[in-house]
Design a protein around this motif. Structure first.
Motif, PDB file in Angstrom:
ATOM      1  N   ASN A 249       0.829  -1.199   0.000  1.00  0.00           N
ATOM      2  CA  ASN A 249       0.000   0.000   0.000  1.00  0.00           C
ATOM      3  C   ASN A 249       0.873   1.262   0.000  1.00  0.00           C
ATOM      4  N   PRO A 250       0.695   2.180  -0.954  1.00  0.00           N
ATOM      5  CA  PRO A 250       1.545   3.382  -1.002  1.00  0.00           C
ATOM      6  C   PRO A 250       1.374   4.294   0.206  1.00  0.00           C
ATOM      7  N   VAL A 251       0.190   4.337   0.804  1.00  0.00           N
ATOM      8  CA  VAL A 251       0.007   5.150   2.012  1.00  0.00           C
ATOM      9  C   VAL A 251       0.858   4.583   3.141  1.00  0.00           C
TER      10      VAL A 251
ATOM     11  N   SER B  49      -6.707  -1.214   1.735  1.00  0.00           N
ATOM     12  CA  SER B  49      -6.513  -0.325   0.588  1.00  0.00           C
ATOM     13  C   SER B  49      -7.716   0.572   0.370  1.00  0.00           C
ATOM     14  N   ASP B  50      -8.923   0.041   0.557  1.00  0.00           N
ATOM     15  CA  ASP B  50     -10.123   0.868   0.385  1.00  0.00           C
ATOM     16  C   ASP B  50     -10.159   1.977   1.424  1.00  0.00           C
ATOM     17  N   VAL B  51      -9.838   1.655   2.665  1.00  0.00           N
ATOM     18  CA  VAL B  51      -9.793   2.669   3.718  1.00  0.00           C
ATOM     19  C   VAL B  51      -8.694   3.689   3.425  1.00  0.00           C
ATOM     20  N   SER B  52      -7.553   3.217   2.927  1.00  0.00           N
ATOM     21  CA  SER B  52      -6.411   4.107   2.660  1.00  0.00           C
ATOM     22  C   SER B  52      -6.717   5.133   1.575  1.00  0.00           C
TER      23      SER B  52
ATOM     24  N   ASP C 231       4.289  15.639  -6.893  1.00  0.00           N
ATOM     25  CA  ASP C 231       5.563  16.162  -7.408  1.00  0.00           C
ATOM     26  C   ASP C 231       6.753  15.634  -6.607  1.00  0.00           C
ATOM     27  N   VAL C 232       6.522  15.258  -5.369  1.00  0.00           N
ATOM     28  CA  VAL C 232       7.595  14.783  -4.500  1.00  0.00           C
ATOM     29  C   VAL C 232       7.950  13.333  -4.805  1.00  0.00           C
ATOM     30  N   ASP C 233       6.923  12.493  -5.037  1.00  0.00           N
ATOM     31  CA  ASP C 233       7.151  11.066  -5.305  1.00  0.00           C
ATOM     32  C   ASP C 233       6.155  10.599  -6.356  1.00  0.00           C
ATOM     33  N   GLU C 234       6.500  10.815  -7.630  1.00  0.00           N
ATOM     34  CA  GLU C 234       5.585  10.474  -8.716  1.00  0.00           C
ATOM     35  C   GLU C 234       5.285   8.983  -8.759  1.00  0.00           C
ATOM     36  N   GLU C 235       6.286   8.155  -8.483  1.00  0.00           N
ATOM     37  CA  GLU C 235       6.103   6.709  -8.592  1.00  0.00           C
ATOM     38  C   GLU C 235       5.132   6.185  -7.547  1.00  0.00           C
ATOM     39  N   LEU C 236       5.205   6.730  -6.331  1.00  0.00           N
ATOM     40  CA  LEU C 236       4.347   6.255  -5.257  1.00  0.00           C
ATOM     41  C   LEU C 236       2.887   6.624  -5.491  1.00  0.00           C
ATOM     42  N   PHE C 237       2.653   7.708  -6.229  1.00  0.00           N
ATOM     43  CA  PHE C 237       1.284   8.175  -6.470  1.00  0.00           C
ATOM     44  C   PHE C 237       0.937   8.143  -7.952  1.00  0.00           C
ATOM     45  N   ALA C 238       1.381   7.078  -8.607  1.00  0.00           N
ATOM     46  CA  ALA C 238       1.182   6.952 -10.058  1.00  0.00           C
ATOM     47  C   ALA C 238      -0.205   6.441 -10.427  1.00  0.00           C
ATOM     48  N   THR C 239      -0.902   5.791  -9.498  1.00  0.00           N
ATOM     49  CA  THR C 239      -2.201   5.184  -9.805  1.00  0.00           C
ATOM     50  C   THR C 239      -3.334   6.083  -9.303  1.00  0.00           C
ATOM     51  N   PRO C 240      -4.520   6.026  -9.937  1.00  0.00           N
ATOM     52  CA  PRO C 240      -5.635   6.878  -9.501  1.00  0.00           C
ATOM     53  C   PRO C 240      -6.017   6.652  -8.042  1.00  0.00           C
ATOM     54  N   LEU C 241      -6.017   5.383  -7.612  1.00  0.00           N
ATOM     55  CA  LEU C 241      -6.262   5.013  -6.222  1.00  0.00           C
ATOM     56  C   LEU C 241      -5.218   3.975  -5.819  1.00  0.00           C
ATOM     57  N   THR C 242      -5.214   3.573  -4.565  1.00  0.00           N
ATOM     58  CA  THR C 242      -4.220   2.585  -4.138  1.00  0.00           C
ATOM     59  C   THR C 242      -4.400   1.280  -4.920  1.00  0.00           C
ATOM     60  N   PRO C 243      -3.318   0.590  -5.263  1.00  0.00           N
ATOM     61  CA  PRO C 243      -3.444  -0.687  -5.991  1.00  0.00           C
ATOM     62  C   PRO C 243      -4.122  -1.739  -5.133  1.00  0.00           C
TER      63      PRO C 243
END
Length: 892
Positions: A119-121, A516-519, A532-544
């Motif tokens: 989970n990216p969060v 993931s749904d809660v996150s 802008d700080v971490d493009e890779e971590l926030f690349a998807t519309p929602l958490t995978p």
């Protein structure tokens, strides 16, 4: 060795096997074990993190243990003890790292910590826990404070006018910041609304679960002189509902706990206060989806730092006008927004039926729908100002990563505001504070909600959020070394080739939490703050979600069997990967706390298939006392720690050859767990580990027919053993063969689950353990009720006249009927009943009543009835010349 080894190291070495060329050392194993337990207990409390001497001692023990495992002895080992020889610390991995508490403590104890989460969060939290504070220390804390203060001042300039302070009563309202010492709004209580569908009514119905503002109790009763509540004023001619604030007095025949519901227990059923029309959950869902729920401001909560307590007043048209002004400001801000993503989160909520979610059943479709206009205005202003702050930090930072670390700290402040300022927050009247969105890990529908003032200094605002983040960073910064963090699945190898000395993890519990749904609630804001700080971590519309290990039927076309197979397969792959990653002498500690036996069957099967064998197990209390409900709940009070090693043998064995060893080990541990005060559901689950210790040593355990013994069959054997043991301890000297199977089942249920509703399968297995089939007694005179989930009735939940009067009557039915007759003061009927059934002179009946009354919690109605019945025993037993002595039977 030229120098005496310190006592704690000598103790450590005495508990380890000697080298082949050494003579066995003589030592007292019992005393050594007690010392080890005491040291671990001293090390475990939160306060121990500040005890440098204790932490240093633990680090030394860990290093020496690692040296011994590495094969060092004699002078080489003494050099490690003296600090003259450096060795690599143990490597510890958590593949389900979540918030990072396990790897953080591993770092604190001097280990190398590796943390992985899908989970990216969670990954962002891990970076803020294990990397940034250790890397940047005091500088990070100072800059988060500095730029957090800047964001707050800018926020006050931009939105402060929408939260104006007030003078003392009668002095009127002041603009925020215009005068010190005024009454600042803590926030606003709102009610979701619908229009009454009665054609002759059409009133606006406030959907309020309760009317309390301040609810205080004394000696278990409401203290009306210290309580405050809302009282609705209904005008049936005008078809309106207004509210007044009532302080320190009781209005007769009015219950503030009901709100606009018909009863206090009606969760999603409401009444029209004007015409009395009833609206159930299905009506509200249909209304919400077709027309959309409205909302209305009901009350304003105020606080003055120069005065104790809070002040309440009914909302006015002026308050509503100010909110509408904020809504217009939001429209303007959104129309001028130039961010990469829409200002208001338009990402969809999870689909209907998702575990733990009900908001999406009532017309809420996007994550942005969970906030009202003024809440959104504040959050969007925070996003804008925080991004400006990060841009300024980056200009002066020597490396971009520092700017990212500060941005992350500020982003958590923003997410904390979102958590305390959504339409899913409630006003907690007993403590007079806002209960945040995720008081539990779900998003249920909230009918009356609380809107927070984010620029106030009260709990939940920016000041409070910033203080929490600052303290967390300061605490983590006390650990000097950094951990290694990666985003990835537990089924993969984020660091190929590494062999870990310890793998410690708290894996996902079956269908417990939709992480993931809660996150996503937090992710949609973090994405706008940190893309802008971490493009890779926030690349998807929602958490995978595709590889998240959870049993969630909605992700498998609502097929629960497919969801179950997915969870079991993925958990098996994760454990197999952990087994491969373990060093040959390594230990994997699995923490698990699910209460259903089905979940435990899955866990144990996956462990054994992966070649991980539990070699010891410990139930440890991990829940806060405030969350435990005095055994009124089937929830586990403990988490179970299973210490596992790689299976060393591929030997196969017949079950008959290990049955005696299995039962001996279970009994040994049950004795210990009972002496430690473990009871109820925890006690049943605690026996699983010892059983698997024996069972799991072998690659295959077979029946005499050659078929393999399944984990489900093993757990059935365990359940029977625990059932027999628990009953003997509960009932004391009563012979079990004098207690019928249905009564044994009832006693065990009350001891294990008390009054809770549980899964049918768990009830079935408990019944089988005492030799009966649940379906044979389910529905029988309402002793067992329910279908998919079942409950066992207490006497007050049964009809006294439906319980048989003449023999044969099983003991629990007789007890319930006797309790009810006693409670109704039907003494003659009670005497006749006990005489006709023969229970009046049966010592087992009275001894069972005594044992049952002792195991039930204080305040339980059945306990009170049993105690009353026992006091009346000599006069209702049917033989006046006899007296009952509970410990010694009957005497003339």
């Amino acid at each position: 060795m030229t120098e005496r080894i310190p006592e704690y190291v000598e103790f450590l070495l005495s508990t380890l096997p000697p080298a082949p060329d050494e003579k066995p050392r003589e030592w007292d194993g019992i005393k050594a074990h007690k010392r080890l337990v005491k040291f671990t207990a001293d090390l475990s409390p939160w306060e121990a993190t500040q005890n440098k001497q204790l932490i240093d001692r633990a680090r030394k023990i860990i290093l020496v243990a690692k040296a011994v495992i590495d094969g060092l002895r004699g002078e080489a080992l003494q050099e490690v003890i003296d600090g003259k020889r450096k060795i690599d610390p143990p490597k510890v991995l958590d593949p389900f790292a979540g918030g990072g508490s396990i790897p953080l403590e591993a770092l604190r104890l001097g280990c190398e910590a590796y943390a992985v989460d899908y989970n990216p969060v969670a990954v962002l939290i891990l970076k803020a826990t294990l990397e940034y504070p250790q890397k940047y220390g005091k500088r990070l804390v100072e800059d988060v404070k500095k730029w957090g203060d800047w964001v707050l001042e800018e926020l006050r300039k931009e939105v402060g006018r929408f939260y104006p302070e007030e003078g003392d009563p009668g002095q009127g309202r002041l603009v925020a910041g215009a005068k010190k010492g005024g009454w600042a709004p803590v926030g606003y209580i709102w009610a979701h609304t619908i229009v009454c569908q009665n054609p002759s009514c059409g009133a606006e119905i406030p959907l309020m679960r309760q009317f309390w503002l301040r609810r205080k109790e004394r000696d278990g009763r409401i203290d009306w002189e210290d309580s405050i509540y809302l009282h609705p004023i209904v005008d049936k001619k005008k078809r309106t509902v207004e509210f007044e604030v009532v302080e320190r007095r009781r209005i007769e025949d009015f219950d503030p706990s009901k709100g606009t519901r018909p009863t206090t227990k009606a969760r999603a059923t409401f009444l029209c206060p004007v015409c009395g029309a009833t609206y159930k959950a299905k009506d509200l869902r249909k209304y919400g989806k077709n027309k959309g729920l409205g909302h209305r401001m009901i009350c304003v909560v105020l606080h003055n730092e120069n005065h104790p307590g809070k002040k309440y007043r009914a909302a006015t048209s002026e308050d509503t006008a100010l909110y509408e002004e904020a809504a217009r400001a939001l429209e303007e801000k959104v129309s001028n927004w130039d961010g990469e993503y829409p200002a208001i989160p338009d990402e969809p909520l999870p689909q209907d039926g998702t575990l733990g979610f009900s908001v999406n059943k009532y017309g809420y479709n996007t994550w942005g729908d969970l906030f009202n206009a003024r809440q959104l205005l504040a959050l969007i202003a925070i996003v804008k100002k925080l991004r400006e702050a990060v841009a300024n930090i980056a200009k002066h930072a020597s490396r971009d990563s520092f700017a990212g670390a500060v941005a992350t700290g500020l982003a958590f402040c923003a997410d904390r505001i979102a958590d305390y300022n959504s339409r899913c927050c409630m006003w907690a009247a007993p403590g007079e504070f806002v209960a945040h969105t995720f008081s539990r890990q779900a998003l249920p529908m909230v009918w009356d909600y609380f809107e927070l003032n984010p620029v106030s200094s009260t709990t939940g605002g920016w000041v409070s959020a910033q203080d929490w983040v600052r303290r967390a960073l300061e605490h983590c910064a006390r650990v000097s070394s950094c951990g290694l963090v990666k985003q990835g699945s537990a089924t993969g190898r984020p660091w190929p080739g590494n062999e870990y000395h310890g793998i410690v993890t708290d894996p996902p519990y079956y269908d417990n939490v939709p992480y993931s749904d809660v996150s996503d609630f937090f992710y949609v804001w973090l994405k706008r703050l940190l893309s802008d700080v971490d493009e890779e971590l926030f690349a998807t519309p929602l958490t995978p979600k595709s590889q998240e290990i959870i049993q969630e039927p909605v992700r498998h076309e609502r097929d629960n069997n497919r969801a179950k197979r997915f969870y079991e397969e993925m958990m098996g792959r994760a454990f197999s990967e952990m087994a491969k990653a373990l060093e040959s002498h390594g230990i994997s500690t699995i923490i698990f706390a699910h209460k259903t036996t089905e979940a435990w069957e899955t866990l144990v099967s996956a462990l054994l298939q992966a070649g991980l064998v539990p070699t010891s197990s410990w139930p440890i209390h991990t829940e806060r006392g405030a969350r435990l409900r005095a055994r009124e709940s089937a929830a586990l009070a403990s988490s179970f720690f299973l210490a596992c090693r790689k299976r060393e043998s591929e030997q196969e064995v017949y079950f008959k050859d290990i049955r005696e060893a299995l039962h001996k080990r279970i009994h040994e541990r049950l004795e210990h767990f009972w002496e430690q005060g473990i009871r109820g559901a925890d006690f049943f689950i605690s026996a699983i580990g010892p059983a698997v210790e024996v069972f799991g040593k072998y690659a295959k355990v077979k029946k005499v027919t050659g078929e393999e013994v399944t984990v489900a069959e093993l757990l059935h054997e365990v359940r029977k053993e625990v059932t027999d043991y628990a009953l003997r301890r509960i009932l004391g000297g009563i012979q079990l063969d004098k207690i019928d199977a249905i009564t044994r089942f009832y006693i065990l249920w009350r001891w294990t689950y008390n009054g809770e509703t549980v899964e049918y399968d768990d009830g079935r297995k408990l019944a089988q353990a005492v030799g009966i089939e649940l379906d044979d007694i389910r529905g029988r005179e309402k002793l067992v009720t329910g279908k998919d989930k079942i409950a066992v009735a207490k006497p007050q939940e049964r009809d006294v006249d439906s319980i048989a009067t003449r023999a044969p009557v099983n003991l629990v039915d007789a007890l319930h009927k006797a309790c009810l007759l006693w409670n109704a003061d039907r003494t003659k009927e009670l005497q006749d009943f006990l005489a006709e059934t023969g229970y009046g002179t049966d010592s087992s009946f009275w001894e069972t009543a005594q044992a049952l009354s002792e195991l039930l919690p204080d305040g339980d109605k059945e306990k009170q009835m049993l105690q009353g019945l026992l006091m009346k025993a000599p006069t209702v037993a049917g033989q006046a010349e006899k007296q009952l002595t509970l410990n010694g039977g009957w005497t003339s």
